[in-house]
Design an enzyme around this catalytic site. Structure first.
Site, PDB file in Angstrom:
ATOM      1  N   ASP A 196       3.602  -3.896   7.983  1.00  0.00           N
ATOM      2  CA  ASP A 196       2.289  -3.307   7.846  1.00  0.00           C
ATOM      3  C   ASP A 196       1.308  -4.108   8.217  1.00  0.00           C
ATOM      4  OD1 ASP A 196       0.029  -2.033   6.989  1.00  0.00           O
ATOM      5  OD2 ASP A 196       0.696  -1.442   4.995  1.00  0.00           O
ATOM      6  N   HIS A 213       0.715  -1.051   0.047  1.00  0.00           N
ATOM      7  CA  HIS A 213       0.137   0.209   0.000  1.00  0.00           C
ATOM      8  C   HIS A 213       0.716   1.433   0.139  1.00  0.00           C
ATOM      9  CE1 HIS A 213      -2.666   2.904   1.747  1.00  0.00           C
ATOM     10  NE2 HIS A 213      -3.674   2.162   1.532  1.00  0.00           N
ATOM     11  N   GLN A 227      -3.933  -4.789   7.320  1.00  0.00           N
ATOM     12  CA  GLN A 227      -5.025  -5.596   6.934  1.00  0.00           C
ATOM     13  C   GLN A 227      -4.815  -6.971   7.557  1.00  0.00           C
ATOM     14  OE1 GLN A 227      -7.584  -4.931   4.834  1.00  0.00           O
ATOM     15  NE2 GLN A 227      -6.876  -2.850   4.106  1.00  0.00           N
TER      16      GLN A 227
HETATM   17  N1  PLP Z   1      -1.641  -0.463   4.771  1.00  0.00           N
HETATM   18  C1  PLP Z   1      -2.513  -1.345   4.204  1.00  0.00           C
HETATM   19  C2  PLP Z   1      -2.275  -2.513   3.634  1.00  0.00           C
HETATM   20  C3  PLP Z   1      -3.721  -0.542   3.997  1.00  0.00           C
HETATM   21  O1  PLP Z   1      -4.801  -1.372   3.547  1.00  0.00           O
HETATM   22  C4  PLP Z   1      -3.935   0.685   4.589  1.00  0.00           C
HETATM   23  C5  PLP Z   1      -5.209   1.476   4.006  1.00  0.00           C
HETATM   24  O2  PLP Z   1      -5.996   0.949   3.273  1.00  0.00           O
HETATM   25  C6  PLP Z   1      -2.971   1.342   5.033  1.00  0.00           C
HETATM   26  C7  PLP Z   1      -1.926   0.758   5.300  1.00  0.00           C
HETATM   27  C8  PLP Z   1      -3.441   2.755   5.436  1.00  0.00           C
HETATM   28  O3  PLP Z   1      -4.220   2.755   6.499  1.00  0.00           O
HETATM   29  P1  PLP Z   1      -4.623   4.310   7.040  1.00  0.00           P
HETATM   30  O4  PLP Z   1      -5.456   4.630   5.827  1.00  0.00           O
HETATM   31  O5  PLP Z   1      -5.845   3.938   7.817  1.00  0.00           O
HETATM   32  O6  PLP Z   1      -3.609   4.995   7.301  1.00  0.00           O
END
Ligand code: PLP
Length: 428
Positions: A218, A141, A221
């Site tokens: 991360d 992401h 998910q």
């Molecule tokens: N990492 C992953 C794999 C995600 O799916 C997301 C959001 O969709 C994020 C990070 C970022 O999350 P946030 O927008 O709550 O900071």
């Protein structure tokens, strides 16, 4: 233990509302943000109704209660992921946690953890400088990619990445060449928000450690959908967002091994993080306070703690199994539709419940619009994973993502909706 979906759904009032065209709402966008159970709404409301004050400020009763509630939430979140409360830093969301790590690691050589200079040896080991390398995956992401790109620009370091396989998994075949003595950080997703692939984070973390690098996961998910014990992931640092796990928006979590957090300098500075402030300079508190500048999001923390209670009461293993069954059904139904290409693995092995797909001859936005007309909420676009889409040879996709409140009938409605879109656009 299987999950009683009807009982779960009764806890989420929004699921009972009508969507566009008077259709029942079919919410298949929990990968973007999850719906909230009454228990979470009640906990947040109760905090505001009875205890609201600035936590960690003020000497009065309400401030004391707010502080207790906030620190109680920290302990609850720690228990949820098998950590110590002192290792839990509340951030605004997963994105801010990733930025915190990238900035703090980038500043570790020049700014000592307690504010003084020079940095100590532990901080110097973590610091990223010219010639160093940061290793990510093509699956990431943007939240776990762009902050590292920016760090590389600031530090004169080099970004490298594991490529992605045609199946949408991380290709680890080049790990020997990619993880070297130049590698300072290996940052990898625990579960892709596009393909659902779950990389073997413990093995990747072990390779990072063997090279003396920091392992970052991360968990945005991963943590909402699986029972996670942070020590078992092998990570040094792991982050996630409350709003994707039934909790409120506006709060996220960074977990870090104590000695790593202790070696890192603060990211956002101001009130609450300081030990002593003089006009000439400041020193900083130990973690986690060092990383929590400003009045904390206490109500949101309380809501997140209630979300942890809710998820634990239903059972993370039961939730994971429920999602696995829905994902299996979706994979079967979607791959049976001519013209539909699923972007992720086609089995549920080491795979979570995000099912992204393309439909020949119909743009993802048009698929999303037809589904919306039928009351089905999905995400369309590149889902903040543009390089991954490029690697898989598509510009964009449509994504359905499942959670504990989704049903088999909703999966079938998705497949029917895709066929309707094909008919409408004369495709398939
Ligand atoms: N990492 C992953 C794999 C995600 O799916 C997301 C959001 O969709 C994020 C990070 C970022 O999350 P946030 O927008 O709550 O900071």
């Amino acid at each position: 233990m299987s999950l009683d979906v009807a009982a779960v759904r009764a806890d989420f009032p929004v699921l009972a509302r009508r969507a566009r065209g008077g259709h029942p709402l079919v919410y298949l966008d929990s990968g973007a943000t999850a719906q909230k159970p009454l228990a979470v709404l009640d906990a947040e409301r109760d905090f505001y109704l009875r205890h609201n004050a600035a936590a960690h400020r003020g000497a009065h009763l309400l401030s004391e209660e707010a502080t207790d509630a906030y620190e109680g939430a920290r302990a609850r979140v720690a228990a949820f992921i098998g950590a110590d409360p002192g290792e839990i830093v509340f951030t605004r969301n997963a994105t801010e946690a990733a930025n915190l790590i990238a900035y703090s690691v980038g500043n570790a050589a020049t700014s000592g953890p307690s504010g003084g200079r020079p940095a100590g040896p532990a901080a110097e080991r973590l610091a990223v400088g010219p010639g160093d390398e940061i290793l990510v995956t093509e699956l990431e992401h943007h939240a776990n990619l762009v902050p590292w790109q920016q760090l590389c620009l600031r530090a004169g370091a080099r970004l490298r990445w594991f490529p992605v396989t045609a199946e949408g998994r991380v290709d680890l075949s080049g790990i020997g060449a990619l993880v070297t003595e130049r590698t300072k950080v290996v940052a990898v997703t625990g579960q892709s928000n596009v393909t659902g692939a779950m990389p073997p984070v413990a093995a990747i973390a072990a390779a990072a450690h063997a090279a003396g690098a920091l392992a970052v996961v991360d968990g945005a998910q991963l943590v909402p959908h699986h029972s996670v014990s942070v020590r078992e992931t092998g990570a040094d640092l792991l982050f996630f967002s409350s709003h994707k796990m039934l909790g409120p928006t506006g709060i996220g979590v960074l977990w870090g091994r104590r000695e790593v957090l202790e070696a890192l300098p603060p990211f956002i500075t101001g009130g609450s993080v300081i030990e002593v402030v003089r006009m000439e300079g400041s020193t900083f508190l130990p973690p986690p306070q060092r990383f929590e500048a400003g009045v904390p999001a206490a109500a949101q923390a309380v809501g997140l703690a209630a979300a942890c209670d809710y998820l634990d009461a239903v059972g993370l293993d039961a939730i994971a199994e429920h999602e696995r069954a829905l994902t299996e059904r979706a994979l079967e139904a979607l791959t049976a539709i001519p013209g539909v290409r699923v972007l992720g693995p086609l089995t549920t092995e080491r795979r979570g419940g995000a099912v992204s797909f393309t439909v020949d001859g119909v743009h993802p936005h048009d698929v999303g619009q037809v589904l919306d007309e039928l009351g089905i909420a999905v995400r369309t676009g590149h889902h903040c994973a543009w390089p991954l889409h490029r690697a898989l040879g598509v510009q964009a996709s449509t994504r359905a993502s499942f959670y504990l409140y989704n049903t088999a009938e909703e999966v079938d409605a998705l497949a029917d909706g895709i066929r309707t879109a094909q008919k409408f656009f004369g495709a398939g």
